[in-house]
Scaffold this motif. Structure first.
Motif: not given
Length: 187
Positions: A59-60, A63-66, A54-55
């Motif tokens: 991601g997309p 936007k694969y943020s911090d 799920v994590w």
């Protein structure tokens, strides 16, 4: 016969009331046992895999943020930190139970040395010294043809000498020695 049964019943009552009294309700112990069983299950492993999937899938979306990365890092760090203590508690309990079982076996065996009962309390240096003794004992045992021979820590050399003297007078020993000497000479 009735005296034996009476003694047994008194002993049984003594054990159940004095040595092993009813368990007190300890919430931490109860929770710890439950958590150990739960986290060691297949369901817990599958849940962990699902959380990671799920994590990864989200991601997309983020936007694969911090923050997205921080969520998994923080979660796994907290779980790992707590699991270290849970695993250590479980290991301590299991280790204590195993030691008690081994102590009972040693205490009940006629030929065993009672000095071995609390080896876990020895220092590393004392354990190394004891290990050296058992290496010597192993060397003595290799000289014997009978694999069922045993030695106590208290009387290893005396036992070895006595066993070897008795063994050397037996026919199967002299036959085995003669056969061994013959095979050495033929090489």
């Amino acid at each position: 016969m009735s005296k034996t049964i009476s003694r047994f019943l008194r002993f049984h009552t003594y054990i159940n009331t004095r040595i092993m009294p009813k368990k007190k309700s300890n919430y931490f112990e109860t929770f710890s046992n439950w958590a150990t069983n739960a986290t060691g299950s297949s369901a817990a492993f599958l849940t962990a895999i699902i959380v990671i999937i799920v994590w990864g899938v989200t991601g997309p979306v983020f936007k694969y943020s911090d923050t997205w990365q921080l969520v998994i890092n923080t979660g796994t760090t907290i779980v790992t930190f707590l699991m270290v203590f849970l695993i250590q508690k479980s290991q301590n309990k299991d280790s204590k139970a195993v030691h008690l079982k081994l102590n009972e076996i040693l205490a009940s065996h006629q030929g065993a040395s009672n000095r071995m009962v609390n080896l876990e309390d020895l220092t590393e240096e004392e354990l190394d010294q004891l290990h050296k003794f058992y290496v010597q004992l192993s060397d003595l045992a290799e000289e014997e043809d009978d694999i069922t021979c045993t030695h106590s820590i208290d009387a290893a050399r005396d036992n070895h000498t006595q066993k070897l003297t008795n063994l050397r007078s037996r026919k199967h020993y002299t036959d085995a020695r003669a056969k061994k000497d013959t095979s050495k000479q033929s090489k």
